[in-house]
Design a protein around this motif. Structure first.
Motif, short mmCIF file in Angstrom:
data_model
loop_
_atom_site.label_atom_id
_atom_site.label_comp_id
_atom_site.label_asym_id
_atom_site.label_seq_id
_atom_site.Cartn_x
_atom_site.Cartn_y
_atom_site.Cartn_z
N ASP A 116 0.84 -1.18 0.00
CA ASP A 116 0.00 0.00 0.00
C ASP A 116 0.88 1.24 0.00
O ASP A 116 2.11 1.15 -0.05
N THR A 117 0.25 2.39 0.04
CA THR A 117 1.01 3.64 -0.04
C THR A 117 1.90 3.84 1.18
O THR A 117 2.95 4.49 1.09
N GLU A 118 1.52 3.29 2.31
CA GLU A 118 2.37 3.37 3.50
C GLU A 118 3.70 2.65 3.25
O GLU A 118 4.77 3.16 3.59
N GLU A 119 3.65 1.48 2.65
CA GLU A 119 4.89 0.76 2.35
C GLU A 119 5.65 1.43 1.21
O GLU A 119 6.88 1.39 1.18
N HIS A 120 4.93 2.00 0.26
CA HIS A 120 5.57 2.76 -0.81
C HIS A 120 6.40 3.90 -0.23
O HIS A 120 7.56 4.10 -0.59
N THR A 121 5.81 4.62 0.72
CA THR A 121 6.53 5.71 1.38
C THR A 121 7.69 5.17 2.20
O THR A 121 8.79 5.75 2.21
N ALA A 122 7.47 4.07 2.89
CA ALA A 122 8.53 3.49 3.71
C ALA A 122 9.74 3.10 2.88
O ALA A 122 10.88 3.17 3.37
N PHE A 123 9.53 2.68 1.63
CA PHE A 123 10.65 2.36 0.74
C PHE A 123 11.62 3.53 0.66
O PHE A 123 12.85 3.36 0.76
N TYR A 124 11.11 4.73 0.49
CA TYR A 124 11.95 5.94 0.40
C TYR A 124 12.57 6.29 1.75
O TYR A 124 13.76 6.64 1.82
N LEU A 125 11.78 6.20 2.80
CA LEU A 125 12.28 6.61 4.11
C LEU A 125 13.38 5.68 4.61
O LEU A 125 14.40 6.13 5.13
N GLU A 126 13.19 4.38 4.46
CA GLU A 126 14.17 3.41 4.95
C GLU A 126 15.51 3.54 4.24
O GLU A 126 16.56 3.24 4.81
N ARG A 127 15.48 3.98 3.00
CA ARG A 127 16.71 4.12 2.20
C ARG A 127 17.21 5.55 2.14
O ARG A 127 18.16 5.85 1.42
N LYS A 128 16.53 6.44 2.90
CA LYS A 128 16.89 7.86 2.92
C LYS A 128 16.93 8.45 1.51
O LYS A 128 17.87 9.15 1.13
N LEU A 129 15.88 8.18 0.76
CA LEU A 129 15.79 8.66 -0.61
C LEU A 129 14.84 9.85 -0.73
O LEU A 129 14.29 10.12 -1.79
N ILE A 130 14.65 10.56 0.37
CA ILE A 130 13.89 11.80 0.37
C ILE A 130 14.51 12.72 1.43
O ILE A 130 14.94 12.25 2.48
N THR A 131 14.62 14.01 1.12
CA THR A 131 15.17 14.95 2.09
C THR A 131 14.14 15.23 3.19
O THR A 131 12.94 15.03 3.01
N LYS A 132 14.62 15.73 4.31
CA LYS A 132 13.71 16.05 5.41
C LYS A 132 12.77 17.18 5.02
O LYS A 132 11.60 17.20 5.40
N ALA A 133 13.27 18.13 4.24
CA ALA A 133 12.41 19.23 3.79
C ALA A 133 11.26 18.71 2.93
O ALA A 133 10.11 19.11 3.10
N ASP A 134 11.59 17.80 2.01
CA ASP A 134 10.54 17.23 1.17
C ASP A 134 9.60 16.34 1.98
O ASP A 134 8.40 16.26 1.68
N ALA A 135 10.13 15.67 2.99
CA ALA A 135 9.28 14.84 3.84
C ALA A 135 8.25 15.70 4.57
O ALA A 135 7.09 15.31 4.71
N ARG A 136 8.67 16.88 5.02
CA ARG A 136 7.72 17.79 5.68
C ARG A 136 6.63 18.26 4.71
O ARG A 136 5.45 18.31 5.06
N LYS A 137 7.04 18.59 3.49
CA LYS A 137 6.06 19.01 2.49
C LYS A 137 5.06 17.89 2.21
O LYS A 137 3.85 18.13 2.11
N LEU A 138 5.58 16.69 2.08
CA LEU A 138 4.72 15.56 1.79
C LEU A 138 3.78 15.27 2.97
O LEU A 138 2.63 14.88 2.78
N ALA A 139 4.26 15.48 4.20
CA ALA A 139 3.42 15.27 5.38
C ALA A 139 2.21 16.19 5.35
O ALA A 139 1.09 15.79 5.70
N HIS A 140 2.41 17.44 4.93
CA HIS A 140 1.28 18.38 4.83
C HIS A 140 0.28 17.92 3.77
O HIS A 140 -0.94 18.01 3.97
N ILE A 141 0.80 17.42 2.66
CA ILE A 141 -0.08 16.92 1.60
C ILE A 141 -0.88 15.72 2.10
O ILE A 141 -2.09 15.62 1.88
#
Length: 333
Positions: free
Chosen positions: A264-289
């Protein structure tokens, strides 16, 4: 299941069965290896299961060596086929016009790539092949392509061009080998042509890195990092559509061919987070979305990631420079 068989005999195979269809309705069709008298099923007959709307998954046993023409033609809801490399003859149209077909799972017990190449030749749509080999597993996404016919009035000829990278990717599969390096070298073309498919290719190669070179891994990770916010925004938007009216209770629909990896989308997101393939700034933007879509589980994941001490920790040969400022990311090409 009430299968329809035709019994036949020849000098090479002795007595065997041709399966001609199934009178019962079913979503998951498991073709038997033999009948109750232990006569083996060797052939799937012409049009045996064509134009059936009930089939979603099909499993073909290693007793089968031939799939005749249009065996599964026009099965509109068929998504996945599992089979082995025991199939040494596949006639045209076997899986053609299966508009929902996404994944082919192949168990390569004999090192025979014939069935992979033939199914690819028979389909111009995007397909994912999960290949089980004695020494590992590969997950390869093959983009779709289109034939475009153009009339040359001056020359009075009809010329055709191929749109998309799918044909070039298919040429990486030979009867005796799969060119993994050749496959990976095509990424720059597909990433310019189809970013959705490019994300699938990069994720698949990282998830199952069979014969993946270090240079190719770096290239895939760089691209995913650069496009993380846009890619995950699409995933979150899709999840928001599914979970509309059910805030916080649904993290999104399955993402097709990666169901076993990313359910699901939670695991899709986890793929990026576990491998640090997204910056913290972008993670904050995505959290708001995600918060706007009511997907609270993803919001929590993203905010926890954004509040960690370290941002992207890739440097040196891997081409990404770590910065203390969350809002700045330098890519070292």
């Amino acid at each position: 299941m009430n299968y329809k068989f035709e019994e036949t005999t020849d000098e090479k195979n002795g007595k065997y069965l041709i399966i001609k269809g199934c009178e019962d309705s079913c979503r998951q069709l498991v073709i038997p290896e033999s009948d109750s008298n232990l006569v083996p099923v060797r052939i799937i007959g012409n049009h045996a299961f064509s134009s059936r709307d009930d089939l979603v998954e099909v499993a073909i046993p290693n007793s089968v060596h031939t799939i005749l023409g249009f065996a599964f033609h026009n099965c509109g809801n068929l998504k996945k086929i599992s089979l082995t490399d025991s199939v040494t003859e596949y006639l045209d149209g076997g899986t053609r016009q299966c508009e929902s077909l996404e994944e082919i799972e192949v168990f390569l017990e004999n090192g025979n790539n014939y069935i992979i190449r033939r199914i690819l030749e028979d389909n111009d749509r995007r397909l994912t092949f999960r290949m089980h080999m004695p020494d590992g597993e590969a997950l390869l996404v093959f983009p779709g392509f289109n034939y475009d016919f153009v009339e040359n009035t001056m020359a009075r000829t009809i010329q055709f061009a191929i749109e998309g990278t799918g044909y070039a990717y298919r040429e990486c599969v030979k009867s005796d080998q799969i060119g993994f390096r050749e496959y990976d070298n095509l990424f720059s073309k597909v990433s310019a042509d189809d970013k959705g498919t490019a994300e699938m290719i990069a994720m698949a190669r990282i998830l199952a890195p069979y014969e993946l070179s270090e240079d190719a891994r770096i290239a895939y990770e760089k691209w995913l990092l650069e496009h993380a916010l846009k890619s995950l925004t699409i995933a979150v938007d899709n999840a928001g559509t599914v979970s509309k009216g059910k805030a916080g209770t649904n993290t999104g629909a399955n993402i097709g061919t990666f169901d076993d990896y990313l359910r699901d989308t939670e695991e899709h997101t986890a793929f990026y987070l576990e491998r640090k393939l997204i910056t913290k700034a972008d993670a904050r933007k995505l959290a708001h979305i995600a918060a706007d879509r009511g997907i609270t589980a993803i919001v929590s994941m993203l905010m926890d990631y954004a509040e960690t001490d370290n941002d992207v920790e890739k440097s040196g040969d891997e081409g990404v420079t770590n910065r203390k400022d969350d809002n700045i990311l330098e890519l070292d090409f």
